[in-house]
Write an enzyme that holds these catalytic residues in place. Sequence first.
Site, short mmCIF file in Angstrom:
data_model
loop_
_atom_site.label_atom_id
_atom_site.label_comp_id
_atom_site.label_asym_id
_atom_site.label_seq_id
_atom_site.Cartn_x
_atom_site.Cartn_y
_atom_site.Cartn_z
N VAL A 144 0.85 -1.18 0.00
CA VAL A 144 0.00 0.00 0.00
C VAL A 144 0.89 1.23 0.00
CG1 VAL A 144 -1.90 -1.12 1.20
CG2 VAL A 144 -0.16 0.07 2.53
N CYS A 145 0.30 2.34 -0.37
CA CYS A 145 1.00 3.63 -0.31
C CYS A 145 1.24 3.97 1.15
CB CYS A 145 0.16 4.71 -0.99
SG CYS A 145 0.83 6.37 -0.85
N ALA A 146 2.48 4.29 1.50
CA ALA A 146 2.81 4.59 2.89
C ALA A 146 2.24 5.92 3.36
CB ALA A 146 4.33 4.59 3.07
#
Length: 192
Positions: A144-146
């Site tokens: 996932v996008c951090a």
Amino acid sequence: PLYMTYTICQFFDLDFWLLVVISSCILTSLQVLGPIVVYALFMYDALCTEPWDSLDDVVYYARATTRVLEFIVAVYVVLYGVKESIFGDWSWVNSSILLVHCYFNVWQRLQSGWKSYLMRREAVKKIESLPEASPEQLGELMDVCAICFQELKTARITPCKHFFHGVCLRKWLYVQENCPLCHQKISLLPEN
């Protein structure tokens, strides 16, 4: 404030002091209306089933429109005050109010708006210089996008090899120049 402006204009002739009061009423209305529009945009995004990718741009343009309208009102007050000083009754009080208004409501708004524009333009240039992740890279990563913790369907790769949504990273770079994970400075990459 707008109704008060309308009512005041019905009873008094326009002069510099009345224009200062009217401009304050208009600025207050704009400063309330702008956040309401932005809030409505966020509410619309929350109700959508898919994230609105261009929401950040729409919010930026809504805020920029509000700031431009505020700036136009401030410049109009200055121009009217200068006209009154030249062709009407000149006084030290009017001139000092006009100078203070010029500095705080025109000059500082202009500087703030220009700085915001340049920072956003620089963030966009940085994002566009970063390579896009291929579907194979995203399939191997399965992360996932951090920044937003949403699935990475598209991503940009930083020089330190971290993956983020382009929109999320642009918002981050608008505030600071470092990678959100390792804090390495992200600078413009030369085009190949």
